[in-house]
Design an enzyme around this catalytic site. Structure first.
Site, mmCIF file in Angstrom:
data_model
loop_
_atom_site.group_PDB
_atom_site.id
_atom_site.type_symbol
_atom_site.label_atom_id
_atom_site.label_comp_id
_atom_site.label_asym_id
_atom_site.label_seq_id
_atom_site.Cartn_x
_atom_site.Cartn_y
_atom_site.Cartn_z
ATOM 1 N N HIS A 68 46.731 -1.929 15.014
ATOM 2 C CA HIS A 68 45.911 -2.434 13.922
ATOM 3 C C HIS A 68 44.412 -2.257 14.167
ATOM 4 O O HIS A 68 43.631 -2.300 13.205
ATOM 5 C CB HIS A 68 46.210 -3.912 13.669
ATOM 6 C CG HIS A 68 47.513 -4.149 12.964
ATOM 7 N ND1 HIS A 68 48.714 -4.238 13.632
ATOM 8 C CD2 HIS A 68 47.802 -4.293 11.640
ATOM 9 C CE1 HIS A 68 49.689 -4.434 12.755
ATOM 10 N NE2 HIS A 68 49.177 -4.468 11.545
ATOM 11 N N GLY A 69 44.003 -2.083 15.384
ATOM 12 C CA GLY A 69 42.579 -1.881 15.619
ATOM 13 C C GLY A 69 42.226 -1.916 17.084
ATOM 14 O O GLY A 69 42.959 -2.465 17.918
#
Length: 491
Positions: A327-328
């Site tokens: 996700h990041g």
């Protein structure tokens, strides 16, 4: 170009639809596919045309690798199929790693050894996590003999099909390739149009009328408020929890709706996850195609449940940690993934006892856990996360001064129209408007039927007519104000 923008709704979507089916009507099937690919690339390049060569190069590379993964791949290409698969997967991961994680890696090395290596500051190409994972999926399926389509035009259409290009769902080759090449799908199907417009209308309303309305409250609490009391902190966390729900659910509904206009059923990606009674059930309902990818290509290859209990626990933690990192590039995302991994292990341990909680308690425990984890997911720094968590535990602030005696600028949403709210509503209601809005959103989540179930069910006139006001409100919002970017565009 956002699904919720007037440019998309009133210009791009009608043009792409009309051109595709008009060409098919005159039996220009190949030209129709070329037209749709061109529309897909325009849709992607509208954000930043400089990344068009990136996605085009990725498609050509993976298509070439995929051709060498068929049964005769070793003969045709002079290299083992396993080696070609490894080359393809590693190249895709390196591409994703460069754009998404290079600065994260450099920053951590600098902090660890005291070096001062400059950051690359490379902008993250839109949708790279999704189209990279989709193509890894394709390569693995090709290696396993599950793919049967090796024409470049069809493959390009499969990868770039605009409803799923930017933020998923992550589709298997078998999910849509057969549909894209079926003659039955080349003509206008009015039942599909009704279902598509119905799903799109619900998704658009979720995004512009609910998610975008909750967003300023969540942004203020996380990013601007210097401190939060008990009610403000819970309002902040719940506002984001439901903003993310309606934002991602709305996108998923609109993606399914857009695809249905072209007679394509995308895989279900969102199945009322906040109705889950345990964390395992939550992950069977939230971002279902990512969960499927991580299960099939990380958890099971690691051994899944086949080894000892300790090894299975390690496999769970590795899978969820990588899911968080997907996700990041942030330790907050890693922590979020780790917490969900620990939650899954706790659920397994509890299930092994044979004990069962009452449904209301099981739901409460699951939802509160998910809501707390979203704080780490949303916070931009550890300090922001501590601020929200501290406020959520600050029960003593419930007995502070009455809201009427607190200066406006000290209220939780003092920077978000508080003067207008105080003028229109009782002070107690105005000060807690974000919390009340979040509770109203919770009521919708827990009582409303799932959009996909309604779309697949009988499409009565009553249901179609009921969606018209939602579409009208959505278009009104789209024309009157700029809709915010979908949250999953950032991943």
């Amino acid at each position: 170009m956002l699904f919720s923008s007037w440019q998309f709704i009133l210009l791009f979507l009608p043009t792409a639809f009309a051109g595709y089916f008009l060409l098919n009507r005159f039996r220009r099937v190949v030209t129709a596919k070329v037209w749709l690919v061109a529309c897909n690339l325009f849709f992607y390049g509208y954000w930043d045309w400089r990344y068009l060569p990136l996605i085009a190069g990725s498609i050509l590379f993976n298509f070439a690798i995929g051709q060498g993964l068929g049964p005769d791949g070793s003969v045709r290409w002079g290299a083992s199929r396993r080696a070609r698969l490894a080359l393809g997967v590693v190249a895709n991961l390196l591409l994703l790693g460069y754009f998404k994680y290079a600065d994260f890696f450099i920053g951590n090395i600098n902090a660890l050894v005291g070096s001062n290596v400059g950051l690359l500051e490379v902008a993250l190409p839109l949708g790279i996590s999704f189209f990279t994972f989709q193509q890894i999926d394709y390569l693995v399926d090709s290696y396993r003999g599950k793919t049967h389509e090796y024409r470049l035009l069809n493959y390009t259409l499969f990868v770039t099909f605009f409803p799923h290009l930017i933020a998923g769902p992550i589709v298997h080759h078998d999910d849509i390739m057969g549909q894209l090449t079926s003659r039955w799908r080349w003509t206008v199907r009015y039942p599909y149009i009704m279902r598509g417009l119905f799903a799109f209308s619900l998704g658009l309303f979720k995004k512009v009328a609910i998610a975008d309305t909750l967003a300023p409250w969540a942004n203020w609490g996380f990013d601007q408020a210097p401190s939060l009391d008990f009610c403000s902190a819970w309002a902040t966390s719940l506002a984001y929890t439901f903003q993310l729900y309606f934002d991602f659910s709305g996108y998923s509904d609109m993606a399914i709706g857009c695809a249905l206009l072209f007679n394509i059923w995308l895989p279900m990606n969102f199945n009322s996850p906040y109705k889950a009674l345990d964390i395992q059930d939550f992950w069977r309902r939230w971002h279902m195609t990512l969960s499927r990818f991580l299960r099939d290509y990380v958890y099971i290859p690691l051994g899944g449940n086949r080894g000892s209990a300790r090894q299975a626990a390690v496999n769970v933690m590795v899978t969820f940690t990588l899911g968080g990192l997907w996700h990041g590039a942030s330790w907050l995302f890693v922590a979020w993934g780790v917490l969900h991994g620990l939650g899954m292990l706790a659920h397994r341990a509890w299930s092994s006892t044979g004990l069962r909680l009452p449904k209301w308690l099981a739901w409460s425990v699951t939802f509160l856990f998910v809501n707390g984890c979203w704080v780490l997911f949303r916070a931009k720094s550890w300090g922001d996360a501590r601020k929200v968590f501290s406020g959520m535990l600050d029960v003593q602030s419930l007995w502070s001064l009455p809201v009427e005696r607190i200066p406006t600028h000290q209220l939780a949403w003092g920077g978000f129209g508080m003067d207008k709210l105080l003028g229109a509503l009782p002070a107690g209601v105005a000060a807690n408007s974000a919390l009340l809005a979040a509770l109203a959103a919770a009521g919708i989540v827990l009582t409303a039927a799932n959009t996909v179930d309604m779309t697949r069910g009988q499409m009565s006139i009553k249901r179609v007519v009921g969606a018209v006001p939602l579409l009208a409100v959505g278009i009104l919002f789209a024309v009157a104000s700029a809709s915010q970017v979908f949250l999953y565009f950032n991943f």
